[in-house]
Scaffold this motif. Sequence first.
Motif, PDB file in Angstrom:
ATOM      1  N   ASP A 236      -2.690   3.228  -5.548  1.00 44.05           N
ATOM      2  CA  ASP A 236      -2.872   4.578  -4.804  1.00 44.05           C
ATOM      3  C   ASP A 236      -3.757   4.363  -3.759  1.00 44.05           C
ATOM      4  N   ARG A 240      -2.782   4.281   0.363  1.00 38.65           N
ATOM      5  CA  ARG A 240      -3.234   5.345   1.294  1.00 38.65           C
ATOM      6  C   ARG A 240      -3.814   4.434   2.593  1.00 38.65           C
ATOM      7  N   ASN A 266       1.700   8.597  -5.282  1.00 38.17           N
ATOM      8  CA  ASN A 266       1.773   8.651  -4.053  1.00 38.17           C
ATOM      9  C   ASN A 266       3.225   8.272  -3.506  1.00 38.17           C
TER      10      ASN A 266
END
Length: 383
Positions: A236, A240, A266
């Motif tokens: 995750d 990002r 995500n």
Amino acid sequence: MKKVLGYYLFAIVYYICRLFPMKKKSVFCIMSHDEGEGGNVAIIARQLQERDQGYTFFYLKKSDIHAAEALSGISALLSFFFRKPYEMARSEIILLDNIFLPFAYLRRRKNTKVVQLWHGTGTIKKFGQDVNVGKLKELENKANRNITHLIVNSDSMVGLYAGAFGVSHQVVYPIGLPKTDDLLDRINALRDTNWNRDREYIYQKYRIPEEKKLILYAPTFRDVETENVRILELIDELARELPKEYCIGLRLHPFIAAKFGEKQLNPRIYQLSFESDVNSLMLASDILITDYSSIIFEFCLTEKPMLFYAYDYTEFSNQGRGFYRNYDTYVPGPVAYSSKEVVDIIKEASYDMERIHKFKMEHYEYLDGKASERLICLLSETD
């Protein structure tokens, strides 16, 4: 104790059934690791069937073992402890993709070929006789004495696999593994047509936007993750921080994926753990991120970038199996120890493609897609 009693029962029935004559061109397929169509044993069995030369087949699969262990019905028990040792005792060829511990309590009959195809194309981590201890090591050693043919990719793997299985170099054959044939065929077709069918299939099936570059993230299995999947937090974080043109295809071990597959991911992460065709995933991807997984020995055939996210290297080295070679200098790509380092490597595209090519050439004796043909020729030889 229950397992040992099961091994003894299997062996007793096997020895009784050796009184029956051997069945010519009978093949007993032990698929205790991979019972899918893309496994080495399944591929060879299918090719022998297609030749229509009178071969007969009987199968012992991972699901059969689980059913027997769970005592799930009288039919499952009768099949495992009576029908299967009967068929195995009369087989001319035995193919297997894993260690089969009942073999520790019996001996193959004369002229039966026992072919260990294993399930990994290569290895970074130590395994088998190089790491196991105690009773397990003893049983594996006894079981492996039955092996007449241990199939590997290249001369560079002969000594390593002979040691890991505890067998003589003379029974190790560097002729290539069947499951790489299909991958090589697809790579050649892609080069000839410039049409990536696998990318098209994966992108459509999982609804990945065409403009996105796909990073295949395939970490190795860790026992501790059955209860604490740290990898999901790390993936995750990666998602990002990656440049916007990238997305991640997550390929977890099926056991881990099944347990944590419902967790919200995500939007830039695609759950690919249950895709049966691993070759399609490799050909659809632009980059591979892994750590200590043997997938690199197949992915190197694509000659696409690889990088190694060894976030727990010290812990894994000290508490895990250990490695056959120096990890940093052996793996064919840059090593990162944090998500920031992974992202920086991707942004800078700092890959050594020549290193990947050399890795491929070191670990493949043949690149002609004819490993299955060589194995079938080997099986047809008379002692």
